[in-house]
Design a protein around this motif. Structure first.
Motif, short mmCIF file in Angstrom:
data_model
loop_
_atom_site.label_atom_id
_atom_site.label_comp_id
_atom_site.label_asym_id
_atom_site.label_seq_id
_atom_site.Cartn_x
_atom_site.Cartn_y
_atom_site.Cartn_z
N CYS A 600 0.95 -1.20 0.27
CA CYS A 600 0.02 -0.30 0.06
C CYS A 600 0.52 1.66 0.46
CB CYS A 600 -1.13 -0.12 1.42
SG CYS A 600 -0.33 0.05 3.16
N GLY A 601 0.11 2.33 -0.09
CA GLY A 601 0.98 3.63 -0.63
C GLY A 601 1.54 3.81 -1.79
N ASP A 602 2.45 4.21 -2.61
CA ASP A 602 3.02 4.51 -3.78
C ASP A 602 2.89 3.70 -4.83
OD1 ASP A 602 3.48 7.22 -2.57
OD2 ASP A 602 5.62 6.28 -1.96
N LEU A 603 1.73 3.02 -5.19
CA LEU A 603 1.49 1.52 -6.04
C LEU A 603 0.97 2.55 -7.82
CD1 LEU A 603 -0.88 -0.81 -4.38
CD2 LEU A 603 1.81 -0.89 -5.16
N PRO A 604 1.28 2.12 -8.33
CA PRO A 604 1.16 2.84 -9.71
C PRO A 604 -0.10 2.66 -10.13
CG PRO A 604 2.05 0.68 -9.97
CD PRO A 604 2.47 0.47 -8.38
N SER A 605 -0.69 3.89 -11.01
CA SER A 605 -2.21 4.09 -11.17
C SER A 605 -2.43 2.70 -11.89
CB SER A 605 -2.37 4.90 -12.57
OG SER A 605 -3.81 5.55 -12.87
N GLY A 606 -3.70 2.68 -11.68
CA GLY A 606 -4.59 1.58 -11.94
C GLY A 606 -4.04 0.34 -11.09
N LYS A 607 -3.31 0.30 -9.46
CA LYS A 607 -2.45 -1.17 -8.78
C LYS A 607 -3.71 -0.34 -7.10
CE LYS A 607 -0.66 -3.06 -11.58
NZ LYS A 607 -1.00 -5.03 -12.26
N ASP A 608 -3.67 -0.78 -7.00
CA ASP A 608 -4.58 -0.93 -5.83
C ASP A 608 -3.69 -2.34 -4.27
OD1 ASP A 608 -5.72 0.39 -3.36
OD2 ASP A 608 -8.20 -0.47 -4.21
N SER A 609 -3.76 -2.36 -3.29
CA SER A 609 -3.78 -2.64 -2.19
C SER A 609 -4.50 -3.79 -1.91
CB SER A 609 -3.21 -1.92 -0.55
OG SER A 609 -4.48 -0.99 -0.46
N PRO A 610 -4.26 -4.89 -1.61
CA PRO A 610 -5.45 -5.94 -1.50
C PRO A 610 -6.58 -5.74 -0.22
CG PRO A 610 -3.53 -7.56 -0.84
CD PRO A 610 -3.19 -5.17 -1.46
N CYS A 611 -7.57 -6.71 -0.11
CA CYS A 611 -8.13 -6.53 1.25
C CYS A 611 -7.69 -7.60 2.32
CB CYS A 611 -9.92 -6.64 1.35
SG CYS A 611 -10.46 -5.25 0.62
N LEU A 612 -7.10 -7.66 2.96
CA LEU A 612 -6.47 -8.74 4.12
C LEU A 612 -7.25 -8.86 5.19
CD1 LEU A 612 -2.98 -7.62 3.44
CD2 LEU A 612 -3.86 -9.59 2.34
N PRO A 613 -6.94 -9.96 6.03
CA PRO A 613 -7.83 -10.49 6.81
C PRO A 613 -6.61 -10.65 8.76
CG PRO A 613 -7.39 -12.81 5.78
CD PRO A 613 -6.57 -11.85 5.14
N PHE A 614 -7.51 -9.91 9.44
CA PHE A 614 -6.53 -9.32 10.42
C PHE A 614 -7.49 -9.59 11.65
CE2 PHE A 614 -3.58 -7.30 7.68
CZ PHE A 614 -2.34 -8.02 7.66
N PHE A 615 -7.05 -9.53 13.40
CA PHE A 615 -7.67 -9.21 14.41
C PHE A 615 -7.55 -8.01 14.29
CE2 PHE A 615 -7.44 -13.90 14.26
CZ PHE A 615 -8.66 -14.76 14.88
N ILE A 616 -8.48 -7.66 14.16
CA ILE A 616 -7.42 -6.00 14.61
C ILE A 616 -7.33 -5.65 15.55
CG2 ILE A 616 -8.31 -3.37 14.68
CD1 ILE A 616 -8.60 -4.15 11.69
N GLY A 617 -7.92 -6.29 16.66
CA GLY A 617 -7.09 -6.06 18.12
C GLY A 617 -5.78 -6.36 18.00
N GLN A 618 -5.35 -7.11 17.43
CA GLN A 618 -3.80 -6.98 17.62
C GLN A 618 -2.99 -6.76 16.23
OE1 GLN A 618 -2.93 -11.98 17.56
NE2 GLN A 618 -5.06 -11.89 18.68
N CYS A 619 -3.61 -5.80 15.98
CA CYS A 619 -2.74 -5.05 14.85
C CYS A 619 -2.05 -3.81 15.14
CB CYS A 619 -3.43 -4.63 13.85
SG CYS A 619 -4.38 -5.81 13.27
N GLY A 620 -1.38 -3.89 16.69
CA GLY A 620 -1.00 -2.95 17.14
C GLY A 620 -1.54 -2.24 17.58
N GLU A 621 -1.13 -0.30 17.37
CA GLU A 621 -1.78 0.93 18.38
C GLU A 621 -2.85 0.74 17.35
OE1 GLU A 621 -0.97 5.26 19.20
OE2 GLU A 621 0.32 4.14 17.72
N THR A 622 -3.64 0.80 17.65
CA THR A 622 -5.28 0.95 16.84
C THR A 622 -6.46 2.12 17.42
OG1 THR A 622 -6.35 -0.90 17.94
CG2 THR A 622 -5.52 -1.55 15.98
N LYS A 623 -7.41 2.78 16.43
CA LYS A 623 -8.05 3.53 16.89
C LYS A 623 -9.64 3.71 16.19
CE LYS A 623 -6.92 8.17 17.65
NZ LYS A 623 -6.63 9.06 18.07
#
Length: 729
Positions: A600-623
């Motif tokens: 994710c971030g500086d991707l070429p035009s037309g490219k997008d980051s995927p949806c990925l499965p995570f336990f949000i509560g285990q993803c470090g700092e979140t809000k």
């Protein structure tokens, strides 16, 4: 040694061509063929929405139609390459170990980072370019990664001194694949447990067949540690018997005397224990367990007995383990996966959250082992080629042992993931299912109930609520084991065995056997095997419901009545950092891997980051930064007739930086919306989907601010994937 894996977005991909298990998010099978012109992999692609599979071909070339983009997008390679602490530790150790031209073997080479570090170390810091007498042999068994590594090596001018071989290390032969035995081994074939990626068999074969006597190695040594803890959060993931004893629904998945029928696998489970630190009570000091030297041939099995003294009273619900890498022979460069409450002064650099290596949890049986302060418990640790196992005993007696079944149940032991065990023990979840099922059965004299998913609770609840009901179950994932399980617990749950039937003939024949006879079609929805997938993959329920429309009576009830795709804008700095696009990694250009690895971030035009499965509560700092919002709704009372779409403008309630959108399913169980089961971020035993934005967006509550819109589309009738896009204005 072959490792198993599968990729879960948007399909499940299966292949035998990889050294790395944890980098590729699951497990599996494939076939390979070779010819003079190319190597090809037949890889099994499985659609989680239907359960159907098909073989696809991956060619060892870059011809049109053979792109590997997407195959690697849901792996952990990107997260690993963003681990600057890991990268720096390896670089320093390689530079310290490889001080002259030699033959280096890199096992499980990935993008080739360690191989390139080795070449640079042999060239010398002052030599800008030119020939080197040294050579690196890099073996990587997974063909899509081999293709990517070739591009990385070419981009960094490293193809001349690196011999890349598309094989497992145990397939290499001196004299044909490589000219001579290697002087130095560099490798990173480690998972969160340490041994799960085949470290021991790989080292054994390397020392036997591929390395000189007394080789240099990076890493030099790995040491595992463990600690006894008390945690109600962890106990809930294992002790279903005591959890459901506190419920009032009268249903027992683990009846007294039948505990051996049901549980979790005896293994270590990787988990971010820092996320539940407030729920953890430390009952012992850390204890050193096993030591594995990379520079010598390891044993296949090992055992250790140690007496651990309790530093406070409590119940040992789990054993938390981690490992420490010593990367150089002198013991000056280390990397640790220890939880943050452990002293980490020996670590290099600032410790960041990462997802490719976590801590591991080993659950003690039942309600745990009660200990007093100063009391010693006996821990027996053993390791196989791929696992580390524990057995904890009190010296006086085995008070925690479960009662063995007095019935003859053969070898049946139905296993579920720990999170599913915790969900089944949740009194609120059970009460919601119970009330929804009771309401759905109201007014039906002799209801025929069809459970089309792998639910274990719903068949028992339907049988318990109405003593005239009859239940059919498809159990597509659990299959025959589910039938044997329900038969074994029938008497304990007060229903006759003839009231339950596992339908073995499949969905296609169900319509012939029960035309227009099903009064209640139900699911949680839950499908065994999709636990590591995205939440909306359980929309397989709607797909199956559509296929079975002809079996429903005129007044049939479908439960759940509706599925709702929900979302929330989130502050996710740690997850963002672990998945952001790469540039320079320890002096080597990795920008070209970003699209393939799902950055994710500086991707070429037309490219997008995927949806990925995570336990949000285990993803470090979140809000949470926004109100929860609805993206799409799916009406299960009707058949699938076409594509679904949704659009929403996010309303922010807190200022901050938005890194992505958390997505999950809410299951509306009845037409009146009186019972809704949510799988959102506040439900810590459920996985959510995460869609990271193209770039972080600063949002404000008052005054001018960026606005984010979400669009979603899904066409289940054509088995398409869920497409999530966003706009920023």
């Amino acid at each position: 040694m072959s490792s198993l894996f599968s990729l879960l977005l948007p399909k499940t991909f299966i292949s035998f061509r990889c050294h790395s298990v944890t980098r590729l998010r699951s497990s599996v099978a494939a076939r390979t063929m070779s010819s003079q012109s190319s190597q090809r992999v037949f890889q099994l692609r499985q659609d989680p929405l239907t359960g159907n599979s098909e073989w696809i071909i991956i060619e060892d070339n870059d011809q049109p139609g053979t792109s590997t983009d997407g195959l690697l997008a849901t792996t952990s390679y990107l997260d690993m390459l963003n681990d600057s602490r890991r990268n720096r530790a390896y670089r320093l150790a390689i530079e310290k170990t490889i001080t002259e031209p030699c033959h280096v073997l890199d096992i499980g080479a990935g993008t080739g980072l360690l191989s390139m570090m080795a070449v640079r170390a042999m060239r010398g810091e002052e030599e800008e370019s030119g020939d080197s007498k040294g050579m690196v042999t890099a073996c990587e068994s997974y063909l899509p990664m081999v293709k990517l590594m070739r591009k990385v090596l070419h981009k960094n001018g490293m193809t001349k001194n690196i011999n890349l071989i598309n094989k497992r290390s145990d397939e290499l032969k001196v004299g044909s694949d490589i000219a001579s035995r290697a002087d130095v081994l560099v490798s990173e074939i480690l998972d969160s447990e340490l041994l799960g990626e085949g470290l021991i068999p790989s080292l054994q074969h390397a020392h036997d067949m591929l390395l000189v006597d007394n080789p240099k190695t990076v890493p030099y040594r790995a040491t595992t540690y463990c600690q006894l803890v008390e945690s109600r959060f962890l106990c809930n993931m294992n002790d279903l018997r005591n959890s459901e004893a506190k419920t009032s629904d009268g249903v027992r998945l683990v009846p007294p005397g039948l505990e051996s029928l049901f549980g979790i696998k005896s293994q270590q489970y990787s988990m971010h224990v820092d996320a539940i630190e407030k729920d953890i009570k430390l009952l012992s000091e850390p204890v050193k367990i096993f030591e594995f030297d990379f520079w010598k041939r390891p044993e296949s099995n090992g055992e250790l007995d140690v007496h651990i003294e309790a530093i406070t009273a409590g119940s040992v619900h789990a054993i938390i383990s981690w490992w420490v890498l010593q990367l150089d022979s002198e013991g000056t460069i280390f990397y640790s996966t220890a939880p943050r409450w452990i002293d980490s002064n020996f670590e290099i650099g600032v410790r960041d959250w990462c997802d490719h290596w976590k801590q591991c949890v080993w659950f003690t049986p039942g309600a745990g082992v009660s200990i007093s302060k100063g009391e010693k418990v006996h821990l027996h640790a053993a390791h196989t080629c791929t696992n580390i196992l524990y057995n904890l005993k009190k010296t006086q007696s085995l008070t925690h042992e479960t009662t063995h079944s007095p019935l003859s149940t053969g070898d049946l032991h139905l296993t579920l993931p720990p999170e599913r065990v915790a969900i089944y023990g949740d009194s609120i979840y059970r009460q919601s299912l119970f009330e929804a099922t009771r309401k759905a059965l109201q007014g039906k004299s002799y209801p025929q109930c069809l459970v089309i998913d792998d639910s274990l609770l719903l068949p028992l609840m339907a049988l318990h609520i109405s003593n005239r009901s009859r239940v059919l179950s498809l159990s597509p994932g659990l299959q025959e084991n589910a039938a044997r399980y329900f038969e074994a617990i029938a008497d304990s749950n007060d229903f006759s065995k003839d009231r339950f039937e596992y339908f073995r003939e499949g969905k296609a024949n169900l319509a012939k056997a029960y035309p227009s006879k099903i009064d209640l079609l139900i699911g949680e929805p839950y499908y065994s095997g999709l636990e590591n997938g995205l939440p909306w993959q359980n929309l397989r329920f709607w797909k199956d419901r559509t296929l079975l429309d002809s079996v429903l009576s005129e007044d049939a009830v479908v439960m759940p009545y509706k599925g709702v795709l929900r979302g929330c804008a989130m502050y996710l700095p740690d997850l963002w950092k672990s998945r952001c696009c790469l540039g320079n990694v320890e002096g080597f250009d990795h920008a070209l891997v970003n699209t393939t690895l799902g950055g994710c971030g500086d991707l070429p035009s037309g490219k997008d980051s995927p949806c990925l499965p995570f336990f949000i509560g285990q993803c470090g700092e979140t809000k949470k930064l926004s109100k929860e919002f609805t993206v799409m709704e799916f009406d299960f009372s009707k058949r699938i007739t076409g594509p679904c779409s949704g659009e929403v403008q996010i309303e922010f309630i807190k200022p901050g930086v938005c890194h992505g959108i958390a997505l999950w399913m809410d299951w509306v169980m009845d037409e009146e919306n009186s019972t809704v089961i949510s799988t959102g971020p506040d439900e810590k035993y459920w996985k959510q989907g995460v869609k990271l934005l193209g770039k972080p967006v600063t949002v404000r509550v008052k005054g001018p601010s960026s606005s984010i819109g979400i669009q979603a589309s899904l066409d289940l009738s054509s088995n398409s994937e869920l497409i999530i896009t966003h706009t920023i204005s």
